[in-house]
Motif scaffolding. Structure first.
Motif, short mmCIF file in Angstrom:
data_model
loop_
_atom_site.label_atom_id
_atom_site.label_comp_id
_atom_site.label_asym_id
_atom_site.label_seq_id
_atom_site.Cartn_x
_atom_site.Cartn_y
_atom_site.Cartn_z
N GLN A 156 0.83 -1.20 0.00
CA GLN A 156 0.00 0.00 0.00
C GLN A 156 0.87 1.26 0.00
OE1 GLN A 156 -2.54 -0.52 3.39
NE2 GLN A 156 -3.69 -2.18 2.43
N ALA A 157 1.95 1.23 0.75
CA ALA A 157 2.87 2.37 0.80
C ALA A 157 3.50 2.63 -0.57
CB ALA A 157 3.94 2.15 1.85
N VAL A 158 3.90 1.57 -1.26
CA VAL A 158 4.50 1.73 -2.59
C VAL A 158 3.48 2.33 -3.56
CG1 VAL A 158 5.39 0.45 -4.58
CG2 VAL A 158 6.23 -0.06 -2.28
N LEU A 159 2.25 1.84 -3.50
CA LEU A 159 1.20 2.37 -4.37
C LEU A 159 0.91 3.84 -4.06
CD1 LEU A 159 -0.88 1.81 -6.59
CD2 LEU A 159 -2.48 1.18 -4.78
N ILE A 160 0.81 4.19 -2.79
CA ILE A 160 0.55 5.57 -2.39
C ILE A 160 1.71 6.47 -2.83
CG2 ILE A 160 0.32 7.13 -0.42
CD1 ILE A 160 -1.16 4.79 0.98
N PHE A 161 2.95 6.00 -2.66
CA PHE A 161 4.10 6.79 -3.09
C PHE A 161 4.08 7.02 -4.60
CE2 PHE A 161 8.49 7.06 -4.62
CZ PHE A 161 8.88 8.21 -3.95
N ALA A 162 3.79 5.97 -5.36
CA ALA A 162 3.75 6.12 -6.82
C ALA A 162 2.65 7.09 -7.24
CB ALA A 162 3.55 4.76 -7.47
N GLY A 203 5.78 13.17 -2.54
CA GLY A 203 5.24 11.80 -2.58
C GLY A 203 5.57 11.04 -1.31
N ALA A 204 6.79 11.21 -0.81
CA ALA A 204 7.19 10.56 0.44
C ALA A 204 6.41 11.13 1.62
CB ALA A 204 8.69 10.72 0.67
N PHE A 205 6.16 12.42 1.61
CA PHE A 205 5.38 13.06 2.68
C PHE A 205 3.95 12.52 2.70
CE2 PHE A 205 2.63 16.64 4.03
CZ PHE A 205 3.04 16.72 5.35
N TYR A 206 3.31 12.44 1.52
CA TYR A 206 1.95 11.90 1.43
C TYR A 206 1.93 10.44 1.88
CZ TYR A 206 1.23 16.01 -1.55
OH TYR A 206 1.19 17.28 -2.06
N THR A 207 2.97 9.69 1.51
CA THR A 207 3.05 8.28 1.90
C THR A 207 3.18 8.15 3.41
OG1 THR A 207 4.08 7.75 -0.22
CG2 THR A 207 4.33 6.15 1.55
N ALA A 208 4.02 8.97 4.01
CA ALA A 208 4.21 8.89 5.47
C ALA A 208 2.92 9.18 6.21
CB ALA A 208 5.31 9.86 5.90
N ILE A 209 2.19 10.19 5.78
CA ILE A 209 0.92 10.52 6.43
C ILE A 209 -0.08 9.38 6.24
CG2 ILE A 209 -1.10 12.04 6.28
CD1 ILE A 209 0.84 14.33 5.72
N SER A 210 -0.21 8.87 5.03
CA SER A 210 -1.17 7.80 4.74
C SER A 210 -0.83 6.52 5.49
CB SER A 210 -1.21 7.52 3.24
OG SER A 210 -1.59 8.68 2.55
N VAL A 211 0.44 6.14 5.50
CA VAL A 211 0.84 4.92 6.20
C VAL A 211 0.65 5.07 7.70
CG1 VAL A 211 2.84 3.47 6.75
CG2 VAL A 211 2.35 4.07 4.39
N GLY A 212 0.91 6.26 8.22
CA GLY A 212 0.65 6.50 9.64
C GLY A 212 -0.81 6.33 9.99
N ILE A 213 -1.70 6.87 9.17
CA ILE A 213 -3.13 6.73 9.40
C ILE A 213 -3.55 5.26 9.29
CG2 ILE A 213 -5.41 7.25 8.43
CD1 ILE A 213 -4.24 10.03 7.71
N LEU A 214 -3.05 4.56 8.27
CA LEU A 214 -3.38 3.14 8.10
C LEU A 214 -2.88 2.31 9.28
CD1 LEU A 214 -2.62 2.58 4.32
CD2 LEU A 214 -4.84 2.38 5.43
N ALA A 215 -1.69 2.59 9.76
CA ALA A 215 -1.14 1.83 10.88
C ALA A 215 -1.95 2.04 12.15
CB ALA A 215 0.33 2.22 11.11
#
Length: 175
Positions: free
Chosen positions: A15-21, A43-55
Motif C-alpha cells: 500500500q505504501a509503494v502504491l501511495i508513493f507512486a 510523494g514521500a510526505f503523502y506516503t508517510a501521512i497515509s501509512v501513519g493513518i493506516l497503521a
C-alpha cells in the motif's frame, strides 16, 4: 490480478509503494515546473501521512479483535465477501470488528450533513468567484466533480452500512 489485489490488501508495504507512486505521479502532473526532487519529497510526505493513518487504524482494529494486522486484514476481506466463519473464536473476533466499524459509521453519520453543507458553500463560493471573474469553466467542472464525489460518498456509505448490518445479523445467527 487476484494475487495482486490480495497482496495489496494484506501488505502495508504494498500500500505504501502504491501511495508513493500515485502521490509522486500526481505531484509531477500538477507541478510540472518544479524540480523532480520536490515531487519525490512530496510523494514521500503523502506516503508517510497515509501509512501513519493506516497503521493507527490497523492497530485500533487489532485491539478490538485481539488479532494481529494480518488477521484483521483477513477478517476484513471475509467481511467484504460476506463470508461468516464457522470457528467460534474467529466468529467472535469478526463480530467485535463488525460492531466497532458499524458504530463508527453510525457516529460519523451525524457529521455528514455538516460536511456536505461545507462542501456546498465551497461550491457556491467557486461559482460566485467564477461569475465575478467571467470564467465559469473551472467552477462548473469543480461543481460537477463535487457532486460526483458527494454521490460517491453517499453510495459507498449506504453500501458499507448495508454490508455491516448484514454481517451483524449473520454473525448473531447461531447456525
Amino acid at each position: 490480478m487476484h494475487s495482486w489485489k490480495l497482496w495489496l490488501d494484506r501488505s502495508l508495504t504494498a500500500q505504501a509503494v502504491l501511495i508513493f507512486a500515485l502521490g509522486t505521479g500526481l505531484t509531477a502532473l500538477f507541478r510540472q515546473g518544479s524540480h523532480p526532487l520536490v515531487w519525490v519529497v512530496q510523494g514521500a510526505f503523502y506516503t508517510a501521512i497515509s501509512v501513519g493513518i493506516l497503521a493507527v487504524q490497523r492497530r485500533r482494529a487489532g485491539r478490538v479483535t485481539g488479532k494481529d494486522p494480518r488477521g484483521v486484514a483477513e477478517l476484513t476481506r471475509r467481511i467484504r465477501r460476506r463470508d461468516v466463519p464457522s470457528d467460534p473464536e474467529e466468529r467472535e473476533a469478526m463480530r467485535r470488528l463488525v460492531a466497532d466499524q458499524l458504530g463508527r459509521l453510525e457516529r460519523a453519520g451525524r457529521w455528514l450533513p455538516y460536511w456536505l453543507g461545507f462542501m456546498g458553500l465551497v461550491v457556491v463560493g467557486m461559482l460566485v468567484l467564477g461569475a465575478v471573474s467571467g470564467s465559469l469553466v473551472f467552477p462548473l467542472v469543480f461543481t460537477v466533480a463535487m457532486a460526483a464525489f458527494g454521490y460517491g460518498v453517499f453510495r459507498m456509505r449506504r453500501y458499507t452500512l448495508a454490508l455491516y448490518r448484514h454481517m451483524r445479523s449473520a454473525l448473531e445467527d447461531p447456525s
